[in-house]
Write a protein that holds these residues in place. Sequence first.
Motif, PDB file in Angstrom:
ATOM      1  N   ALA A   1      22.248  36.522  57.972  1.00  0.00           N
ATOM      2  CA  ALA A   1      22.420  37.389  58.935  1.00  0.00           C
ATOM      3  C   ALA A   1      21.919  37.115  60.515  1.00  0.00           C
ATOM      4  N   ALA A   2      22.341  37.410  61.424  1.00  0.00           N
ATOM      5  CA  ALA A   2      21.991  37.049  62.854  1.00  0.00           C
ATOM      6  C   ALA A   2      20.917  37.674  63.315  1.00  0.00           C
ATOM      7  N   GLY A   3      20.256  38.709  62.622  1.00  0.00           N
ATOM      8  CA  GLY A   3      18.997  39.196  63.081  1.00  0.00           C
ATOM      9  C   GLY A   3      19.266  40.732  63.153  1.00  0.00           C
ATOM     10  N   ALA A   4      18.486  41.372  63.756  1.00  0.00           N
ATOM     11  CA  ALA A   4      18.328  42.776  64.036  1.00  0.00           C
ATOM     12  C   ALA A   4      19.582  42.875  64.988  1.00  0.00           C
ATOM     13  N   ASP A   5      20.297  44.265  64.914  1.00  0.00           N
ATOM     14  CA  ASP A   5      21.330  44.414  65.781  1.00  0.00           C
ATOM     15  C   ASP A   5      20.786  44.777  67.171  1.00  0.00           C
ATOM     16  N   ILE A   6      21.270  43.645  67.953  1.00  0.00           N
ATOM     17  CA  ILE A   6      20.548  43.610  69.350  1.00  0.00           C
ATOM     18  C   ILE A   6      21.422  44.886  70.152  1.00  0.00           C
ATOM     19  N   GLU A   7      22.458  45.013  69.924  1.00  0.00           N
ATOM     20  CA  GLU A   7      23.480  46.197  70.512  1.00  0.00           C
ATOM     21  C   GLU A   7      22.754  47.547  70.299  1.00  0.00           C
ATOM     22  N   ALA A   8      22.323  47.550  69.192  1.00  0.00           N
ATOM     23  CA  ALA A   8      21.748  48.898  68.564  1.00  0.00           C
ATOM     24  C   ALA A   8      20.271  49.113  69.280  1.00  0.00           C
TER      25      ALA A   8
ATOM     26  N   GLY B   1      24.992  29.454  56.824  1.00  0.00           N
ATOM     27  CA  GLY B   1      25.081  29.604  58.250  1.00  0.00           C
ATOM     28  C   GLY B   1      23.727  30.274  58.873  1.00  0.00           C
ATOM     29  N   TYR B   2      23.943  31.053  59.715  1.00  0.00           N
ATOM     30  CA  TYR B   2      22.688  31.359  60.504  1.00  0.00           C
ATOM     31  C   TYR B   2      21.807  32.593  59.608  1.00  0.00           C
ATOM     32  N   ALA B   3      20.549  32.373  59.720  1.00  0.00           N
ATOM     33  CA  ALA B   3      19.509  33.155  59.266  1.00  0.00           C
ATOM     34  C   ALA B   3      18.443  33.431  60.276  1.00  0.00           C
TER      35      ALA B   3
ATOM     36  N   ASN C   1      10.331  55.652  62.805  1.00  0.00           N
ATOM     37  CA  ASN C   1       9.667  54.378  61.915  1.00  0.00           C
ATOM     38  C   ASN C   1      10.435  53.237  61.433  1.00  0.00           C
ATOM     39  N   PHE C   2      10.892  52.686  62.825  1.00  0.00           N
ATOM     40  CA  PHE C   2      11.751  51.363  62.963  1.00  0.00           C
ATOM     41  C   PHE C   2      10.798  50.386  62.104  1.00  0.00           C
ATOM     42  N   ILE C   3      11.437  49.546  61.318  1.00  0.00           N
ATOM     43  CA  ILE C   3      10.853  48.828  60.421  1.00  0.00           C
ATOM     44  C   ILE C   3      10.330  49.344  59.065  1.00  0.00           C
ATOM     45  N   THR C   4       9.290  50.040  59.278  1.00  0.00           N
ATOM     46  CA  THR C   4       8.581  50.744  58.214  1.00  0.00           C
ATOM     47  C   THR C   4       9.572  51.658  57.477  1.00  0.00           C
TER      48      THR C   4
ATOM     49  N   ASN D   1      26.777  39.802  60.585  1.00  0.00           N
ATOM     50  CA  ASN D   1      25.678  40.580  59.638  1.00  0.00           C
ATOM     51  C   ASN D   1      24.459  41.060  60.232  1.00  0.00           C
ATOM     52  N   ALA D   2      24.920  41.470  61.471  1.00  0.00           N
ATOM     53  CA  ALA D   2      23.413  41.872  62.463  1.00  0.00           C
ATOM     54  C   ALA D   2      22.947  43.186  61.598  1.00  0.00           C
ATOM     55  N   LEU D   3      21.763  43.252  61.520  1.00  0.00           N
ATOM     56  CA  LEU D   3      21.049  44.201  60.642  1.00  0.00           C
ATOM     57  C   LEU D   3      20.849  45.537  61.464  1.00  0.00           C
TER      58      LEU D   3
ATOM     59  N   GLY E   1       9.302  41.006  64.351  1.00  0.00           N
ATOM     60  CA  GLY E   1       8.397  41.973  63.691  1.00  0.00           C
ATOM     61  C   GLY E   1       8.954  42.538  62.336  1.00  0.00           C
ATOM     62  N   ALA E   2       9.667  41.812  61.656  1.00  0.00           N
ATOM     63  CA  ALA E   2      10.158  42.253  60.753  1.00  0.00           C
ATOM     64  C   ALA E   2       9.304  41.188  59.488  1.00  0.00           C
ATOM     65  N   GLY E   3       8.129  41.116  59.544  1.00  0.00           N
ATOM     66  CA  GLY E   3       7.313  39.953  58.673  1.00  0.00           C
ATOM     67  C   GLY E   3       7.269  38.746  59.455  1.00  0.00           C
TER      68      GLY E   3
HETATM   69  C1  HXC Z   1      24.274  42.209  67.419  1.00  0.00           C
HETATM   70  C2  HXC Z   1      25.219  40.111  67.251  1.00  0.00           C
HETATM   71  C3  HXC Z   1      24.022  39.712  66.863  1.00  0.00           C
HETATM   72  C4  HXC Z   1      23.005  40.415  66.677  1.00  0.00           C
HETATM   73  C5  HXC Z   1      25.744  38.065  66.892  1.00  0.00           C
HETATM   74  N1  HXC Z   1      26.258  39.049  67.165  1.00  0.00           N
HETATM   75  N2  HXC Z   1      24.519  38.148  66.756  1.00  0.00           N
HETATM   76  N3  HXC Z   1      25.237  41.477  67.611  1.00  0.00           N
HETATM   77  N4  HXC Z   1      23.016  41.637  67.093  1.00  0.00           N
HETATM   78  N5  HXC Z   1      21.529  40.009  66.246  1.00  0.00           N
HETATM   79  C6  HXC Z   1      27.576  39.487  67.591  1.00  0.00           C
HETATM   80  C7  HXC Z   1      27.684  38.835  68.843  1.00  0.00           C
HETATM   81  O1  HXC Z   1      27.501  39.656  70.053  1.00  0.00           O
HETATM   82  C8  HXC Z   1      29.453  38.620  68.634  1.00  0.00           C
HETATM   83  O2  HXC Z   1      30.136  39.821  69.096  1.00  0.00           O
HETATM   84  C9  HXC Z   1      29.390  38.284  67.333  1.00  0.00           C
HETATM   85  O3  HXC Z   1      28.357  38.618  66.777  1.00  0.00           O
HETATM   86  C10 HXC Z   1      29.803  36.811  67.241  1.00  0.00           C
HETATM   87  O4  HXC Z   1      28.622  36.151  67.588  1.00  0.00           O
HETATM   88  P1  HXC Z   1      28.649  35.040  68.762  1.00  0.00           P
HETATM   89  O5  HXC Z   1      27.547  34.756  69.514  1.00  0.00           O
HETATM   90  O6  HXC Z   1      29.988  35.112  69.555  1.00  0.00           O
HETATM   91  O7  HXC Z   1      28.784  33.705  67.862  1.00  0.00           O
HETATM   92  P2  HXC Z   1      28.506  32.293  67.816  1.00  0.00           P
HETATM   93  O8  HXC Z   1      28.626  31.885  69.331  1.00  0.00           O
HETATM   94  O9  HXC Z   1      28.826  31.475  66.824  1.00  0.00           O
HETATM   95  O10 HXC Z   1      26.926  32.367  67.905  1.00  0.00           O
HETATM   96  C11 HXC Z   1      25.973  32.590  66.734  1.00  0.00           C
HETATM   97  C12 HXC Z   1      24.543  32.952  67.083  1.00  0.00           C
HETATM   98  C13 HXC Z   1      24.337  33.945  68.366  1.00  0.00           C
HETATM   99  C14 HXC Z   1      23.928  31.615  67.453  1.00  0.00           C
HETATM  100  C15 HXC Z   1      24.113  33.324  65.729  1.00  0.00           C
HETATM  101  O11 HXC Z   1      25.597  35.106  67.801  1.00  0.00           O
HETATM  102  C16 HXC Z   1      23.210  34.654  68.545  1.00  0.00           C
HETATM  103  O12 HXC Z   1      22.445  33.992  69.247  1.00  0.00           O
HETATM  104  N6  HXC Z   1      22.701  35.809  67.957  1.00  0.00           N
HETATM  105  C17 HXC Z   1      21.700  36.475  68.177  1.00  0.00           C
HETATM  106  C18 HXC Z   1      20.492  35.891  67.332  1.00  0.00           C
HETATM  107  C19 HXC Z   1      19.146  36.607  67.625  1.00  0.00           C
HETATM  108  O13 HXC Z   1      18.726  36.556  68.748  1.00  0.00           O
HETATM  109  N7  HXC Z   1      18.791  37.224  66.685  1.00  0.00           N
HETATM  110  C20 HXC Z   1      17.210  37.805  67.021  1.00  0.00           C
HETATM  111  C21 HXC Z   1      17.869  39.276  67.006  1.00  0.00           C
HETATM  112  S1  HXC Z   1      16.194  40.033  67.357  1.00  0.00           S
HETATM  113  P3  HXC Z   1      31.338  40.061  69.866  1.00  0.00           P
HETATM  114  O14 HXC Z   1      31.640  41.407  70.210  1.00  0.00           O
HETATM  115  O15 HXC Z   1      31.075  39.296  71.349  1.00  0.00           O
HETATM  116  O16 HXC Z   1      32.262  39.407  69.039  1.00  0.00           O
HETATM  117  C22 HXC Z   1      15.470  40.395  66.076  1.00  0.00           C
HETATM  118  C23 HXC Z   1      14.211  41.003  65.542  1.00  0.00           C
HETATM  119  C24 HXC Z   1      13.813  41.306  64.225  1.00  0.00           C
HETATM  120  O17 HXC Z   1      16.159  40.166  64.807  1.00  0.00           O
HETATM  121  C25 HXC Z   1      12.384  42.091  64.474  1.00  0.00           C
HETATM  122  C26 HXC Z   1      12.504  43.423  64.136  1.00  0.00           C
HETATM  123  C27 HXC Z   1      13.403  44.039  63.260  1.00  0.00           C
END
Ligand code: HXC
Length: 259
Positions: free
Chosen positions: A63-70, A105-107, A83-86, A27-29, A141-143
């Motif tokens: 949700a595991a956070g903002a979509d890092i790939e994007a 799970g993960y938030a 206007n990312f975020i806003t 559920n990456a955002l 940075g989303a609050g």
């Molecule tokens: C894109 C993500 C993702 C994310 C997970 N995935 N989190 N993709 N953006 N934030 C993808 C992984 O790449 C992987 O893809 C699949 O989801 C499963 O994740 P795994 O890592 O294999 O699962 P697991 O080993 O169970 O670990 C879970 C996890 C880990 C601990 C939650 O995924 C993780 O640390 N994720 C990143 C969390 C993070 O850093 N969030 C902050 C983002 S920055 P594949 O293709 O390999 O299967 C942010 C900025 C906010 O949020 C402010 C601005 C909006």
Amino acid sequence: MTDDSPIRVETHGRVGLITLHRPQQLNALNDALMDELGAALLAFDADPGIGAIVITGSDKAFAAGADIEAMADWTFMDVTQDNFITRNWETIRAVRKPVIAAVAGYAMGGGCELALACDIVVAAESARFALPEIKLAMLPGAGGTQRLPRAIGKAKAMDMCLSARMLDAQEADRYGLVSRVVPDAELLERSLALAAQIASFSLPALAAIKESVNRAWESPLTEGILFERRALYGRFASSDAHEGMHAFLDKRRPDFQHR
Ligand code: HXC
């Protein structure tokens, strides 16, 4: 909304349920999800048949956070001009109805920040909360740097933001980040029941209370108290308030018209 939509939307009586649905990405955002989430929230807010909203994710991740790939190759110009975020992350602030986050799970990162932006957080035992942006040399940075200290105080918030410390559900409950902790198997049922109970109350009264509590975050006490008093006086313009008080005196259930 299509089959590959990143959210699922349902209604349960007077409750609107939004389920984040990007299972492959925990559920990456991304923008598509946040745009649809914002649109669904505003649609429920405008629907007189809805009294409260629940946002949930999957068993593994709220949700595991903002979509890092994007985000990985975005430039400063990209994010400012788009206007990312806003653009769509703060839409939730415009919602007048109560919004409940039902978290299993993960938030993490933006996922934790989305939960923080909701009015009530119901956590399953499996819920894990973290702001791990520092590991990416990013920033919550989303609050996150603003809502977290208000929610749990500077000491705990600094620890979470600077060290990426992850809280389990019980710690999050102790620190005041969540409202209730429930068994995983009961998360959705209990969250929907809570939302249904809230939605049975008078909508304008709920909106006035939500607005007043939010004022407590955003203004000095004297102004907050003044705001609250005006909101209280406003209750006497509401037919539901008269109905509620008379129903109590008549020893019957109130029949709220949400007016
Ligand atoms: C894109 C993500 C993702 C994310 C997970 N995935 N989190 N993709 N953006 N934030 C993808 C992984 O790449 C992987 O893809 C699949 O989801 C499963 O994740 P795994 O890592 O294999 O699962 P697991 O080993 O169970 O670990 C879970 C996890 C880990 C601990 C939650 O995924 C993780 O640390 N994720 C990143 C969390 C993070 O850093 N969030 C902050 C983002 S920055 P594949 O293709 O390999 O299967 C942010 C900025 C906010 O949020 C402010 C601005 C909006």
